[in-house]
Design a protein around this motif. Structure first.
Motif, PDB file in Angstrom:
ATOM      1  N   GLY A   1       1.719  -1.620 -24.700  1.00  0.00           N
ATOM      2  CA  GLY A   1       1.355  -2.723 -25.588  1.00  0.00           C
ATOM      3  C   GLY A   1       0.220  -3.597 -25.088  1.00  0.00           C
ATOM      4  N   ASP A   2      -0.263  -3.338 -23.895  1.00  0.00           N
ATOM      5  CA  ASP A   2      -1.359  -4.096 -23.310  1.00  0.00           C
ATOM      6  C   ASP A   2      -2.657  -3.851 -24.105  1.00  0.00           C
ATOM      7  OD1 ASP A   2      -2.357  -5.696 -20.977  1.00  0.00           O
ATOM      8  OD2 ASP A   2      -3.605  -3.915 -20.700  1.00  0.00           O
ATOM      9  N   ALA A   3      -3.623  -4.696 -23.896  1.00  0.00           N
ATOM     10  CA  ALA A   3      -4.910  -4.538 -24.594  1.00  0.00           C
ATOM     11  C   ALA A   3      -5.534  -3.169 -24.335  1.00  0.00           C
ATOM     12  CB  ALA A   3      -5.862  -5.647 -24.156  1.00  0.00           C
ATOM     13  N   ALA A   4      -5.303  -2.624 -23.142  1.00  0.00           N
ATOM     14  CA  ALA A   4      -5.870  -1.310 -22.782  1.00  0.00           C
ATOM     15  C   ALA A   4      -5.152  -0.160 -23.485  1.00  0.00           C
ATOM     16  CB  ALA A   4      -5.801  -1.114 -21.271  1.00  0.00           C
ATOM     17  N   LYS A   5      -3.946  -0.431 -24.035  1.00  0.00           N
ATOM     18  CA  LYS A   5      -3.149   0.585 -24.745  1.00  0.00           C
ATOM     19  C   LYS A   5      -3.005   1.881 -23.934  1.00  0.00           C
ATOM     20  CE  LYS A   5      -3.567  -0.831 -29.549  1.00  0.00           C
ATOM     21  NZ  LYS A   5      -3.951  -0.427 -30.905  1.00  0.00           N
ATOM     22  N   LEU A   6      -2.395   1.752 -22.778  1.00  0.00           N
ATOM     23  CA  LEU A   6      -2.168   2.914 -21.926  1.00  0.00           C
ATOM     24  C   LEU A   6      -1.202   3.888 -22.605  1.00  0.00           C
ATOM     25  CD1 LEU A   6      -2.791   3.975 -18.991  1.00  0.00           C
ATOM     26  CD2 LEU A   6      -0.630   2.941 -18.316  1.00  0.00           C
ATOM     27  N   VAL A   7      -1.454   5.186 -22.456  1.00  0.00           N
ATOM     28  CA  VAL A   7      -0.537   6.194 -23.009  1.00  0.00           C
ATOM     29  C   VAL A   7      -0.130   7.167 -21.905  1.00  0.00           C
ATOM     30  CG1 VAL A   7      -1.431   6.049 -25.372  1.00  0.00           C
ATOM     31  CG2 VAL A   7      -2.437   7.693 -23.780  1.00  0.00           C
ATOM     32  N   PRO A   8       1.033   7.812 -22.046  1.00  0.00           N
ATOM     33  CA  PRO A   8       1.477   8.778 -21.035  1.00  0.00           C
ATOM     34  C   PRO A   8       0.459   9.906 -20.869  1.00  0.00           C
ATOM     35  CG  PRO A   8       3.272   8.249 -22.538  1.00  0.00           C
ATOM     36  CD  PRO A   8       2.035   7.658 -23.129  1.00  0.00           C
ATOM     37  N   ALA A   9       0.236  10.302 -19.606  1.00  0.00           N
ATOM     38  CA  ALA A   9      -0.727  11.369 -19.319  1.00  0.00           C
ATOM     39  C   ALA A   9      -0.299  12.091 -18.041  1.00  0.00           C
ATOM     40  CB  ALA A   9      -2.127  10.778 -19.164  1.00  0.00           C
ATOM     41  N   ASN A  10      -1.064  13.087 -17.648  1.00  0.00           N
ATOM     42  CA  ASN A  10      -0.734  13.865 -16.444  1.00  0.00           C
ATOM     43  C   ASN A  10      -1.465  13.385 -15.200  1.00  0.00           C
ATOM     44  OD1 ASN A  10       1.239  15.605 -17.389  1.00  0.00           O
ATOM     45  ND2 ASN A  10      -0.264  17.020 -18.232  1.00  0.00           N
ATOM     46  N   ALA A  11      -2.248  12.318 -15.331  1.00  0.00           N
ATOM     47  CA  ALA A  11      -2.988  11.822 -14.162  1.00  0.00           C
ATOM     48  C   ALA A  11      -3.146  10.307 -14.261  1.00  0.00           C
ATOM     49  CB  ALA A  11      -4.357  12.494 -14.090  1.00  0.00           C
ATOM     50  N   GLY A  12      -3.428   9.704 -13.104  1.00  0.00           N
ATOM     51  CA  GLY A  12      -3.734   8.281 -13.051  1.00  0.00           C
ATOM     52  C   GLY A  12      -2.606   7.382 -13.532  1.00  0.00           C
ATOM     53  N   ALA A  13      -3.000   6.248 -14.120  1.00  0.00           N
ATOM     54  CA  ALA A  13      -2.016   5.262 -14.589  1.00  0.00           C
ATOM     55  C   ALA A  13      -1.109   5.848 -15.677  1.00  0.00           C
ATOM     56  CB  ALA A  13      -2.737   4.021 -15.109  1.00  0.00           C
ATOM     57  N   GLY A  14      -1.665   6.739 -16.491  1.00  0.00           N
ATOM     58  CA  GLY A  14      -0.873   7.375 -17.545  1.00  0.00           C
ATOM     59  C   GLY A  14       0.264   8.215 -16.984  1.00  0.00           C
ATOM     60  N   TYR A  15       0.052   8.753 -15.772  1.00  0.00           N
ATOM     61  CA  TYR A  15       1.113   9.547 -15.141  1.00  0.00           C
ATOM     62  C   TYR A  15       2.225   8.642 -14.620  1.00  0.00           C
ATOM     63  CZ  TYR A  15       3.520  12.912 -12.164  1.00  0.00           C
ATOM     64  OH  TYR A  15       4.489  13.701 -11.595  1.00  0.00           O
ATOM     65  N   VAL A  16       1.852   7.470 -14.121  1.00  0.00           N
ATOM     66  CA  VAL A  16       2.862   6.489 -13.685  1.00  0.00           C
ATOM     67  C   VAL A  16       3.729   6.098 -14.885  1.00  0.00           C
ATOM     68  CG1 VAL A  16       3.252   4.186 -12.716  1.00  0.00           C
ATOM     69  CG2 VAL A  16       1.396   5.613 -11.819  1.00  0.00           C
ATOM     70  N   LEU A  17       3.076   5.854 -16.022  1.00  0.00           N
ATOM     71  CA  LEU A  17       3.803   5.511 -17.251  1.00  0.00           C
ATOM     72  C   LEU A  17       4.734   6.658 -17.657  1.00  0.00           C
ATOM     73  CD1 LEU A  17       4.369   3.818 -19.793  1.00  0.00           C
ATOM     74  CD2 LEU A  17       2.267   4.769 -20.786  1.00  0.00           C
ATOM     75  N   ARG A  18       4.228   7.875 -17.617  1.00  0.00           N
ATOM     76  CA  ARG A  18       5.059   9.045 -17.973  1.00  0.00           C
ATOM     77  C   ARG A  18       6.289   9.118 -17.070  1.00  0.00           C
ATOM     78  NH1 ARG A  18       2.047  14.208 -19.633  1.00  0.00           N
ATOM     79  NH2 ARG A  18       2.570  13.266 -21.639  1.00  0.00           N
ATOM     80  N   ARG A  19       6.104   8.896 -15.779  1.00  0.00           N
ATOM     81  CA  ARG A  19       7.233   8.937 -14.835  1.00  0.00           C
ATOM     82  C   ARG A  19       8.261   7.858 -15.161  1.00  0.00           C
ATOM     83  NH1 ARG A  19       4.061   8.579  -9.369  1.00  0.00           N
ATOM     84  NH2 ARG A  19       5.936   7.472  -8.776  1.00  0.00           N
ATOM     85  N   LEU A  20       7.777   6.662 -15.505  1.00  0.00           N
ATOM     86  CA  LEU A  20       8.687   5.560 -15.844  1.00  0.00           C
ATOM     87  C   LEU A  20       9.533   5.908 -17.068  1.00  0.00           C
ATOM     88  CD1 LEU A  20       6.252   2.539 -15.382  1.00  0.00           C
ATOM     89  CD2 LEU A  20       8.363   2.895 -14.090  1.00  0.00           C
ATOM     90  N   ILE A  21       8.884   6.430 -18.102  1.00  0.00           N
ATOM     91  CA  ILE A  21       9.612   6.763 -19.342  1.00  0.00           C
ATOM     92  C   ILE A  21      10.608   7.879 -19.081  1.00  0.00           C
ATOM     93  CG2 ILE A  21       9.410   7.631 -21.717  1.00  0.00           C
ATOM     94  CD1 ILE A  21       6.581   6.308 -21.769  1.00  0.00           C
ATOM     95  N   ARG A  22      10.188   8.893 -18.335  1.00  0.00           N
ATOM     96  CA  ARG A  22      11.074  10.035 -18.089  1.00  0.00           C
ATOM     97  C   ARG A  22      12.263   9.640 -17.210  1.00  0.00           C
ATOM     98  NH1 ARG A  22       7.474  15.580 -18.360  1.00  0.00           N
ATOM     99  NH2 ARG A  22       6.782  15.140 -20.470  1.00  0.00           N
ATOM    100  N   ARG A  23      12.034   8.728 -16.301  1.00  0.00           N
ATOM    101  CA  ARG A  23      13.145   8.247 -15.471  1.00  0.00           C
ATOM    102  C   ARG A  23      14.113   7.419 -16.333  1.00  0.00           C
ATOM    103  NH1 ARG A  23      13.501   4.312 -10.616  1.00  0.00           N
ATOM    104  NH2 ARG A  23      15.043   5.315  -9.291  1.00  0.00           N
ATOM    105  N   ALA A  24      13.556   6.641 -17.250  1.00  0.00           N
ATOM    106  CA  ALA A  24      14.395   5.861 -18.176  1.00  0.00           C
ATOM    107  C   ALA A  24      15.253   6.798 -19.027  1.00  0.00           C
ATOM    108  CB  ALA A  24      13.516   4.986 -19.076  1.00  0.00           C
TER     109      ALA A  24
END
Length: 206
Positions: free
Chosen positions: A49-72
């Motif tokens: 929801g941030d201004a940058a609108k990060l989305v899940p991905a396989n690299a970088g910050a998007g990968y951190v987000l993907r890991r968080l969602i998958r752990r949830a």
């Protein structure tokens, strides 16, 4: 006494208690899953929801987000909660807890929920099979008297079922085992090399 009992988390913990039938602080494992589910969903909502609108991905910050969602998702399953319950938790953060402090979350509400839905569905479709496969790997390691899950097996879970290494490590630790992280890196590098070789071969053909 407990950060998860302050007003930023209390409504979410109350919701998780209601739908899971579990009482917060009654069981150590369930309480841990409640905390991880609440915390990781909150962080994911903020990142998407941030201004940058990060989305899940396989690299970088998007990968951190993907890991968080998958752990949830994994800890939601421990509590017998489904996708709709995770999305409801997200809406509690957007519509109630952060409504006045972070209006950007409200304006990005649909985008946040869509991205969460896509990632949860993507992972849920393979999680069940992945958990079965993890159990087989775990049983084999134990029957052979090993205290460690081989790197190639951890990579197989990652490559086939989308299990981040951290997830396999966490699952193993819960069962008193470790994961050969160096072996995982070797398998990852071998896979990358095969991909490079394949690209070079294709380029020669063209």
């Amino acid at each position: 006494r407990d950060v998860y009992q302050i007003d930023l988390f209390a409504p979410v913990i109350a919701y998780i208690e209601k739908v899971s039938g579990q009482k917060y602080n009654a069981d150590e494992k369930m309480t841990r899953s409640m905390r991880i589910l609440a915390d990781h969903t909150r962080t994911s909502v903020m990142l998407i929801g941030d201004a940058a609108k990060l989305v899940p991905a396989n690299a970088g910050a998007g990968y951190v987000l993907r890991r968080l969602i998958r752990r949830a998702v994994r800890h939601a399953r421990t509590l017998n909660l489904k996708k709709d319950d995770i999305l409801k938790i997200a809406t509690i953060f957007i519509d109630e807890i952060y409504k006045n402090s972070y209006p950007l979350l409200t304006s990005n509400r649909e985008f946040i929920l869509n991205e969460l839905t896509k990632e949860i569905e993507r992972f849920e479709s393979t999680l069940e099979n992945g958990m079965k496969e993890f159990k087989k790997i775990l049983d084999t390691a134990r029957s052979e008297g090993k205290k460690e899950i081989e790197g190639k097996d951890a990579f197989y879970l990652y490559d086939t079922f989308g299990f981040p290494l951290e997830l396999t490590t966490e699952l193993a630790e819960e069962e008193g085992l470790k994961v050969d992280e160096e072996g995982f890196k070797v398998s990852m590098e071998e896979q990358k090399q095969k991909a490079r070789d394949s690209q070079n071969f294709s380029a020669k053909l063209n």
